[in-house]
Design an enzyme around this catalytic site. Structure first.
Site, PDB file in Angstrom:
ATOM      1  N   CYS A  13       3.903   0.071  16.391  1.00  0.00           N
ATOM      2  CA  CYS A  13       3.484   0.914  17.153  1.00  0.00           C
ATOM      3  C   CYS A  13       2.871   1.928  16.329  1.00  0.00           C
ATOM      4  O   CYS A  13       3.161   2.800  16.413  1.00  0.00           O
ATOM      5  CB  CYS A  13       3.743   1.046  18.532  1.00  0.00           C
ATOM      6  N   ARG A  19      -4.477   5.463  16.449  1.00  0.00           N
ATOM      7  CA  ARG A  19      -5.403   5.410  16.546  1.00  0.00           C
ATOM      8  C   ARG A  19      -6.458   4.276  16.701  1.00  0.00           C
ATOM      9  O   ARG A  19      -7.623   4.824  17.619  1.00  0.00           O
ATOM     10  CB  ARG A  19      -5.906   6.242  15.253  1.00  0.00           C
ATOM     11  N   LEU A  74       1.784  -4.833  12.131  1.00  0.00           N
ATOM     12  CA  LEU A  74       3.251  -4.845  11.240  1.00  0.00           C
ATOM     13  C   LEU A  74       3.372  -4.351  10.454  1.00  0.00           C
ATOM     14  O   LEU A  74       2.549  -4.752   9.027  1.00  0.00           O
ATOM     15  CB  LEU A  74       3.985  -6.193  11.568  1.00  0.00           C
ATOM     16  N   HIS A  79       4.031 -10.326   8.365  1.00  0.00           N
ATOM     17  CA  HIS A  79       3.138 -10.940   9.550  1.00  0.00           C
ATOM     18  C   HIS A  79       3.748 -11.956   9.482  1.00  0.00           C
ATOM     19  O   HIS A  79       3.343 -13.070  10.346  1.00  0.00           O
ATOM     20  CB  HIS A  79       2.250 -10.502   8.611  1.00  0.00           C
ATOM     21  N   LYS A  97      -4.558  -6.414   8.453  1.00  0.00           N
ATOM     22  CA  LYS A  97      -5.217  -6.878   7.086  1.00  0.00           C
ATOM     23  C   LYS A  97      -3.391  -6.747   6.591  1.00  0.00           C
ATOM     24  O   LYS A  97      -3.577  -5.169   6.738  1.00  0.00           O
ATOM     25  CB  LYS A  97      -5.952  -6.121   6.526  1.00  0.00           C
ATOM     26  N   ASP A 180      -3.659  -3.211  -0.113  1.00  0.00           N
ATOM     27  CA  ASP A 180      -4.083  -2.183   1.267  1.00  0.00           C
ATOM     28  C   ASP A 180      -6.237  -2.432   0.909  1.00  0.00           C
ATOM     29  O   ASP A 180      -5.873  -3.136   1.268  1.00  0.00           O
ATOM     30  CB  ASP A 180      -3.688  -0.730   1.008  1.00  0.00           C
TER      31      ASP A 180
END
Lengths: 340, 399, 340, 399
Positions: A13, A19, A74, A79, A97, A180
């Site tokens: 969360c 968002r 997460l 993952h 991702k 990222d």
């Protein structure tokens, strides 16, 4: 024929859930968010109240019974374990991702999806950007001719409201800006140019996660390109694709593109047709992503980022990290002996 | 005291762990890099929000996020024998709010230092605590009169609280007062480069005011020296470069980096007149806004209209046609960004900066030299060469 | 080295002179408007006062002594006689388009220019439009591939403030919308595609000048295209060029263009780089035109519309008029026998 | 009187030259085309400005440009024995200005007709001279009460002046009063098509008001008949189609051409309420504009600001942030065009149109039938089929 509503659980969360995933899922027909899970139960409870989700639990295992599919948003290092657990429990998965931190984990996830006959899609949401789709179209139409070279850069002072510190630790995040932003950018390049192989890679990680780095890759067709990413400096968020016929300078995040034919002085500077907003409406992109995931679950034709594709991106990043050349910041002059 | 070589300072630092409070900032980032990188000292970075941790996260160090007024946060970060480097300051609020916050932060940190039995607290203050200086030389004996400046006032409150606790309770605090810090990521580099690129920068005192500039790494050197120097508890040290340039020299270095001609040196009275004129020309518009804000009826009128239509209609109704067309063209050209007057805009110093830039005072670093062994390694040329390299990397100047 | 100022006379003081030629010439360095001529002397006097021109005369012959070059903005049927007189008097000429009403007159003008060694340029001002230049560039860079077909349309209710009625009489104007707007559009197409040959032509002229018509032409490369012009209806002012690689839909008068690759669904819609105003600044285009004319006079490299090129456009229009098929308006239903 | 076939009318017309005053307009253009084209009658076209002559210039006829109040212009156009068709009217100004201009035009034309000994003057008036009609039938015996409508008042002044001169001085004038003229180029075609394309068109009286529509060519027929009919001087004739449709039928025909669903039939009281609401919501904004216009100080304030900055700043200062962002997006999306409320805008009839559209009156064309031999050749279906063909050519409906 009416389609039964698919019951969805969301695990994790953090900011991306609050968002984008939840506002987007609320808009999707034929799906219903049945439960939220987060070890920080209070966060889950707040979001559940905000988005009218009936259940909030701390342990994701508790929610699995009541749902058909899960969105996993997460810390990266979780993952694989949680994804595999969900797939084995017979749940379809939409994984934030990067798919996982390592190729080995990716493979384990892919195997679990196959063995259990479940859809494992990756939230490569930028695929739904109008410019990303249009460029793919244009390239396959031969607009640029043969691609000879390309450059991508994206950078800015990091501002994402990270709610947990997994993000800045190598063990948990798997990497820095390349794991990222890079997972987005490399996926986009794969969409356009197909498989990429590593030429070289350098970043500024000194035992932690990189904040700035540069990757050189080669595409199947032999074009070489540079990907420069940063959390420390403002770069122009753009991709330049240099073809034999024309050069395209595209800013996927604001739909802009300038096309300059190879022997021309003047370009055509504009926006991708049908995408006139100044900034993408991310909730709508997440909505498209969710819709396509649900279509895939219903075995309808769908545009999703398959786990196998995402694995290739992770493979590239993993190889890059393994072959990393470390470069200190240009400003990191030694203090000892300075001015001497 | 004989000055230690930096290698010896590093050696001394390696005897402790260093906790950097405010590690997400310009100085904090460099402190962490130098410690965790070059010097190989165990470091803990405390940042206000995780978003600021990208630079520190390059190293395999502990990162703690939270407010330093939260004792729990400090307890997680600080252990016995640590050296605490405090780079925090209240960045928001008016004068009173900042003064209160600075005091609370100082008290919280001081309490943690004592509770966790840290060895030393190096606190970064600023030259701004002295306020406007008219004298030709400034040293640590000068009175602190930060005046209305909320930044200086906040910093002064923090340093005063720590000095009091050092005096009264034996808090092992050392205060550093750096001057105009420039270099990688620094405000006095990013700001001037942006201003010179976008407009004409006006300097008071014909640009001949003294700029007590100090290159970032020299501040880092001073911090490390203050962390290990003996018998300096309860003392404050001004930290500056040597042979301070004029402001014209200082900005001129940036002008050359950019390859622009954007400096306008004026006498101080003329700058003040310009500032007054600017304030005046802004006044009627502010009055209009005020009238519209306070007149609910008028305001409802505007808000009742579909979104921007009012602005559009208003401009169209009031502007002569030709001007409207030009304005529209320009508006569209800029993709909706706020249009500005033709020509490059003037960048006037804010009143507080005007004092700083018009001051003839040279800062004395004699005390830091004597007690800390501080010796600036960078003169303006060397500092600006290093700064230019960073600015090119950061895309702030043409490559 | 300083260059002597070229003394210019302007003959004809109608709208195009007042709105464009004089404001533009005022901005050009190295030239000076020395005299204005118009049989309506009062008009000439007013403009002379407004633009600080020292002389105003009724008969253009009177002004020739004092000038090196003349701008001729006259009723079309006077172009040849006055143009030839000026060239024989040793003056360089910038002739408003169309060069003349007939190919015979064009040839006589061209011969007079050659015999007297003077520059005869035609005011095909649209050549200086950023989009016209850019499209030429793009085409030669092969952006569209081979052009297979094209369509041009331009139309709107006629609004030009005509000061004399020469414009609406066949004897004086030489023709209607094709002689007027057509001279621009066909010149633009020639710039892009080279020489054009007539396939067929139809208009609504019934003894007068056409207000609406359609021309079909073939380019050197074999592409066929339609040019539809009107003074009676609003058409989109645009040109569509259909190539083997892509289609370009360009609106030269507002710098817009949309490029759609042949096999793509999405286009790139934008403006020609460097031309971001919503409407072209015509005075600036006339200024560029004047500057290039002056360069040509000084025997410097210049971009002008040569008389020989303009002649080809007139040849095409002349042939079209000769082979005209007359088509009544769709609304011209017979009154006799109506409703029966 | 036995009705002449149009071929006989044409034959009779060929005995004279015809001078069309106002040949640049919708009816004038068609008059010239029919005369110079189909009928082969010598024609002179008089236009207000040459810009309007494109349609007449298709024919090798004389074109004279200028104001009909200028006797010289009329003398250049009219010769002995000519038939003058007067299609002019004052298109600008308020009621009083139009009434005065119409009278001056009528006097000038009447004087020229007498001076040049023209054979006949056919003057185009309008049904609007009768003003709002509440009766079920309207014929030429009804009182003329155009009311506040400047168009109707101007036309009435012109027709009254000519009728007076016919009665008192034997001016050979005939007045035609066409109803709702539709067809190629006509306002009652271009307007509705545009409105239906852009918004929702609201019809009063649930759309059941009577639309006395007449196809353009039937008006032309009436003009030509009036030009040659005997013993009709000093008479006025209403000219309309037969079996008038409802307004819903009339607009419905356009809706089908466009392939849209844009009609909203409401009762008249609701339309009035909508009109009032619209006027009300516009009021405070008008008041603001008025205040800004009349308050020089405030106005200077706005004008002193660089171009559009004021509008931008104003909107930014007053709008809540989210709304501002949305407005900005929308603004940019439209490339700077005036943003409007979401949804398709309502197109309400103007008050004067509301009366016309709510009226139950059927126009009687008995007099024109009897005295001119007029017989409409187009019913609504036929007229709209012809109109559709033109509209497709003109790009007003999808092809």
């Amino acid at each position: 024929m009416t389609v039964d509503s698919i019951q969805i659980g969301v695990v994790g969360c953090g900011a991306v859930t609050a968002r984008y995933h939840l506002p987007a899922l609320r808009r999707v027909a034929g799906a219903r968010v049945a439960a939220l899970a987060d070890p920080a139960l209070e966060r889950a409870r707040i979001l559940a109240a905000q988005f009218g989700v009936p259940r909030a639990v701390a342990d994701f295992q508790e929610m699995l019974d009541g749902v058909d599919a899960v969105v996993l948003a997460l810390p990266h290092h979780l993952h694989a374990t949680i994804g595999i657990a969900a797939l084995r429990a017979g749940k379809h998965v939409l994984m934030e991702k990067p798919l996982a931190n390592t190729v080995a984990d990716c493979d384990a996830l892919i195997a679990a999806a196959r063995e259990n006959g479940r859809v494992l899609a990756v939230a490569q949401v930028r695929r739904y950007l109008p410019a990303v789709r249009a460029v793919r179209d244009w390239l396959s139409a031969g607009l640029l001719g043969d691609i000879a070279a390309f450059e991508v850069e994206e950078g800015g002072v990091y501002r994402w409201p990270a709610a947990s510190d997994f993000f800045f630790r190598r063990e948990t995040a798997g990497g820095g800006v390349f794991m990222d932003t890079g997972a987005h950018v490399l996926d986009m390049l794969r969409c356009w140019l197909g498989d990429l192989t590593l030429v070289e890679y350098a970043d500024d990680a000194a035992g932690g996660v990189e904040a700035d780095g540069e990757m050189r890759v080669r595409s199947l067709c032999g074009a070489e390109g540079t990907i420069r990413l940063s959390r420390l400096r403002d770069l122009r968020n753009r991709c330049v694709l240099r073809g034999s016929r024309a050069t395209l300078d595209v800013e996927p995040l604001n739909h802009r593109a300038t096309l300059t034919p190879s022997r021309s002085k003047t370009g055509l500077a504009g926006t991708v047709e049908g995408a006139m907003d100044s900034a993408p409406d991310w909730v709508t992109l997440f909505e498209e992503q969710a819709e396509n995931w649900l279509k895939a679950i219903r075995r309808q034709p769908a545009e999703i980022a398959a786990a196998e594709e995402a694995r290739e991106t992770i493979r590239l990043i993993e190889e890059a990290y393994a072959r990393r050349r470390t470069v200190a910041g240009v400003w990191e002059r030694p203090l000892i002996g300075a001015g001497a | 005291m004989r000055a230690l070589a930096m290698s010896a300072v590093a050696e001394a630092l390696r005897g402790s762990r260093i906790v950097a409070l405010g590690a997400g900032g310009v100085i904090g980032g460099r402190v962490v890099e130098a410690l965790a990188g070059e010097l190989g000292v165990e470091t803990v970075a405390v940042v206000r929000t995780l978003s600021k941790a990208a630079r520190a996260a390059r190293f395999p160090i502990r990162i703690v996020s939270g407010d330093v007024r939260d004792a729990g946060i400090l307890d997680r970060a600080i252990s016995e024998g640590d050296i605490v480097v405090d780079l925090t300051y209240p960045a928001e609020g008016n004068r009173a709010e900042r003064v209160r916050a600075a005091r609370e932060m100082a008290d919280s940190i001081a309490a943690a230092v004592r509770r966790r039995r840290a060895r030393r607290l190096v606190h970064l203050s600023t030259i701004s605590v002295y306020g406007p200086v008219r004298a030709l030389t400034l040293d640590e004996s000068a009175p602190r009169r930060p005046g209305a400046d909320p930044y200086g006032a906040g910093k002064q409150a923090g340093e005063r609280e720590l000095l009091r606790l050092a005096r009264e309770d034996g808090l092992p605090a050392v205060i550093l007062q750096p001057t105009v810090v420039y270099g990688p990521f620094a405000g006095w580099t990013v700001g001037p480069l942006r201003q010179l690129r976008e407009g004409i920068v006006v300097l008071p005192a014909r640009g001949q005011g003294i700029c007590n500039a100090v290159y970032l790494d020299d501040v880092i050197q001073a911090i490390f020296r203050a962390a290990v120097a003996e018998a300096v508890e309860g003392e404050a040290f001004l930290i500056s470069g040597e042979q301070p340039p004029t402001w014209l020299d200082f900005y001129g270095a940036y002008e050359r980096m950019l390859g622009v001609s954007s400096l306008l040196a004026m006498d101080t009275a003329s700058v003040r007149a310009q500032l007054n004129a600017q304030a005046k020309s802004a006044r009627p518009f502010r009055r209009l806004i005020h009238r519209l804000r306070s007149d609910g009826d008028l305001r409802q009128t505007i808000l009742a209209l579909p979104a921007l239509a009012q602005a559009y209609a208003l401009a169209r109704a009031l502007l002569p046609r030709a001007r409207w067309e030009r304005a529209k063209d320009r508006w569209m050209k800029r993709g909706g960004a706020a249009p500005s007057a033709p020509g490059r805009p003037l960048r006037l110093p804010r009143p507080i900066q005007l004092e700083l830039m018009a001051s003839p005072a040279r800062v004395s670093i004699e005390k830091a030299r004597r007690r800390l062994g501080f010796e600036p390694a960078y003169d303006l040329d060397q500092g600006m060469r290093a700064t230019r390299e960073w600015a090119a990397w950061a895309g702030l100047i043409p490559e």
